[in-house]
Scaffold this motif. Structure first.
Motif, PDB file in Angstrom:
ATOM      1  N   LEU A  29      -2.925  -8.806  15.363  1.00  0.00           N
ATOM      2  CA  LEU A  29      -2.564  -7.761  14.726  1.00  0.00           C
ATOM      3  C   LEU A  29      -0.862  -7.719  14.673  1.00  0.00           C
ATOM      4  N   TYR A  30      -1.023  -6.749  16.120  1.00  0.00           N
ATOM      5  CA  TYR A  30      -0.090  -6.444  16.121  1.00  0.00           C
ATOM      6  C   TYR A  30       0.547  -7.038  17.725  1.00  0.00           C
ATOM      7  N   LEU A  31      -0.259  -7.786  18.469  1.00  0.00           N
ATOM      8  CA  LEU A  31       0.039  -8.724  19.577  1.00  0.00           C
ATOM      9  C   LEU A  31       0.773 -10.120  18.311  1.00  0.00           C
ATOM     10  N   GLY A  32       0.514 -10.177  17.650  1.00  0.00           N
ATOM     11  CA  GLY A  32       1.556 -10.828  16.107  1.00  0.00           C
ATOM     12  C   GLY A  32       2.694 -10.495  15.948  1.00  0.00           C
ATOM     13  N   VAL A  33       3.174  -9.515  15.826  1.00  0.00           N
ATOM     14  CA  VAL A  33       4.410  -8.395  14.948  1.00  0.00           C
ATOM     15  C   VAL A  33       5.058  -7.981  16.887  1.00  0.00           C
ATOM     16  N   ILE A  34       4.489  -7.828  17.903  1.00  0.00           N
ATOM     17  CA  ILE A  34       5.514  -8.007  18.976  1.00  0.00           C
ATOM     18  C   ILE A  34       5.535  -9.116  19.635  1.00  0.00           C
ATOM     19  N   GLY A  35       4.948 -10.274  19.411  1.00  0.00           N
ATOM     20  CA  GLY A  35       5.703 -11.976  19.225  1.00  0.00           C
ATOM     21  C   GLY A  35       6.430 -12.061  18.739  1.00  0.00           C
ATOM     22  N   LEU A  36       6.298 -12.204  17.317  1.00  0.00           N
ATOM     23  CA  LEU A  36       7.193 -12.829  16.597  1.00  0.00           C
ATOM     24  C   LEU A  36       8.637 -11.698  16.625  1.00  0.00           C
ATOM     25  N   TYR A  37       8.873 -10.354  16.725  1.00  0.00           N
ATOM     26  CA  TYR A  37       9.827  -9.795  16.770  1.00  0.00           C
ATOM     27  C   TYR A  37      10.345 -10.803  17.994  1.00  0.00           C
ATOM     28  N   HIS A  38       9.326 -10.977  19.567  1.00  0.00           N
ATOM     29  CA  HIS A  38      10.330 -11.131  20.693  1.00  0.00           C
ATOM     30  C   HIS A  38      10.623 -13.264  20.466  1.00  0.00           C
ATOM     31  N   ALA A  39       9.979 -13.535  19.544  1.00  0.00           N
ATOM     32  CA  ALA A  39      10.566 -14.900  19.722  1.00  0.00           C
ATOM     33  C   ALA A  39      11.384 -15.422  19.039  1.00  0.00           C
ATOM     34  N   ILE A  40      11.958 -14.277  18.473  1.00  0.00           N
ATOM     35  CA  ILE A  40      13.075 -14.740  17.744  1.00  0.00           C
ATOM     36  C   ILE A  40      14.697 -13.750  18.337  1.00  0.00           C
ATOM     37  N   ASP A  41      15.992 -14.954  18.192  1.00  0.00           N
ATOM     38  CA  ASP A  41      17.423 -14.122  18.542  1.00  0.00           C
ATOM     39  C   ASP A  41      17.375 -13.008  18.459  1.00  0.00           C
ATOM     40  N   ASP A  42      17.812 -12.817  17.525  1.00  0.00           N
ATOM     41  CA  ASP A  42      18.471 -12.664  15.969  1.00  0.00           C
ATOM     42  C   ASP A  42      17.869 -11.312  16.188  1.00  0.00           C
ATOM     43  N   ARG A  43      18.299 -10.462  16.552  1.00  0.00           N
ATOM     44  CA  ARG A  43      17.296  -8.758  16.445  1.00  0.00           C
ATOM     45  C   ARG A  43      16.573  -8.436  15.185  1.00  0.00           C
ATOM     46  N   ARG A  44      18.726  -8.201  14.146  1.00  0.00           N
ATOM     47  CA  ARG A  44      17.007  -8.031  12.761  1.00  0.00           C
ATOM     48  C   ARG A  44      16.689  -8.727  11.766  1.00  0.00           C
ATOM     49  N   ALA A  45      16.514  -9.979  12.074  1.00  0.00           N
ATOM     50  CA  ALA A  45      16.113 -10.628  10.971  1.00  0.00           C
ATOM     51  C   ALA A  45      14.844 -11.534  12.142  1.00  0.00           C
TER      52      ALA A  45
END
Length: 249
Positions: free
Chosen positions: A141-157
């Motif tokens: 789950l932690y890795l999923g949160v990290i991966g999803l955060y870095h997979a989208i260019d718009d930081r807030r989205a």
């Protein structure tokens, strides 16, 4: 306005948070190093060997505080994410995302030390025990949160999407907490209680509390440092960041 409420409002200001984090992160690290050094000294040299496990039990002074932190940080991350989603507070987005790598590290330490402890006690490095399995899912789950955060260019989205995943994952925390009660497994039951009498001998507990304090302080320092770095990246185009960079030696 109440001074505490006013301080929280000020903390939401990127320049104010930058100054706050720069000031207090080093002190948190210093407190962490001092308390963990004393805790490790006590664990290695002051506490007697366990009558059943011998010296192997000493790894619990790293394993148990790390396990506590792995779930506590996830709960805090989800709380920050919920606040960010409801009230659109950018600082809470930053803090939530800063929690993820730190929590993942503590979870990895928990799994690694558990395996090292389990080999002499259980005769195996790994067993699909409910506590071990749910802790492994927590790491994913932690890795999923990290991966999803870095997979989208718009930081807030990206923070909103990753924060939603963090909130959904909170359902796992009570399963981790009560797994040793709900299922009979290799993992021992709860022996250390924050409230009430622990099953461990009282002479063995002080180093554990020092290590717990140290891991909390380390988390605070790491959270402030990571959040400050992310805050500066997001605000890189602002005048206050350029002025700060120009003033730096």
């Amino acid at each position: 306005m109440n001074p505490v409420v006013r301080w929280f409002h000020q903390l939401g200001s990127p320049p104010y948070f930058d100054r706050f984090a720069a000031r207090w992160a080093p002190w948190a690290y210093l407190l962490a190093l001092a308390t963990m050094a004393w805790g490790l000294y006590g664990a290695l040299f002051l506490v007697p060997a366990d009558y059943q496990q011998g010296d192997s039990f000493r790894i619990l002074y790293i394993h148990v505080p790390s396990a506590w932190m792995s779930t506590a940080i996830y709960a805090l991350m989800a709380a920050y994410a919920a606040i960010a989603l409801i009230w659109r507070i950018k600082l809470c987005e930053i803090l939530a995302m800063a929690c993820a790598p730190i929590g993942a590290a503590f979870t990895l330490i928990t799994l690694a030390t558990g395996a090292i402890w389990g080999k002499p006690m259980w005769g195996t490095w790994w067993d699909w025990d409910p506590r071990l399995t749910t802790e492994l899912i927590l790491l994913f789950l932690y890795l999923g949160v990290i991966g999803l955060y870095h997979a989208i260019d718009d930081r807030r989205a990206a923070a909103r999407a990753a924060g939603l995943l963090a909130i959904v994952g909170v359902a796992l925390l009570p399963v981790i907490r009560w797994s040793v009660v709900w299922w009979n497994s290799l993992h021992q039951g709860q022996t250390i209680r924050l409230l009430g009498e622990s099953a461990m001998d009282p002479s063995m507990l002080p180093p554990l509390w020092w290590m717990a304090l140290g891991t909390h302080a380390w988390f605070v320092g790491s959270l402030l440092a990571r959040a400050r770095a992310d805050n500066l990246r997001r605000e890189a185009a602002k005048d206050w960041v350029r002025r700060q960079a120009e003033a730096a030696p």
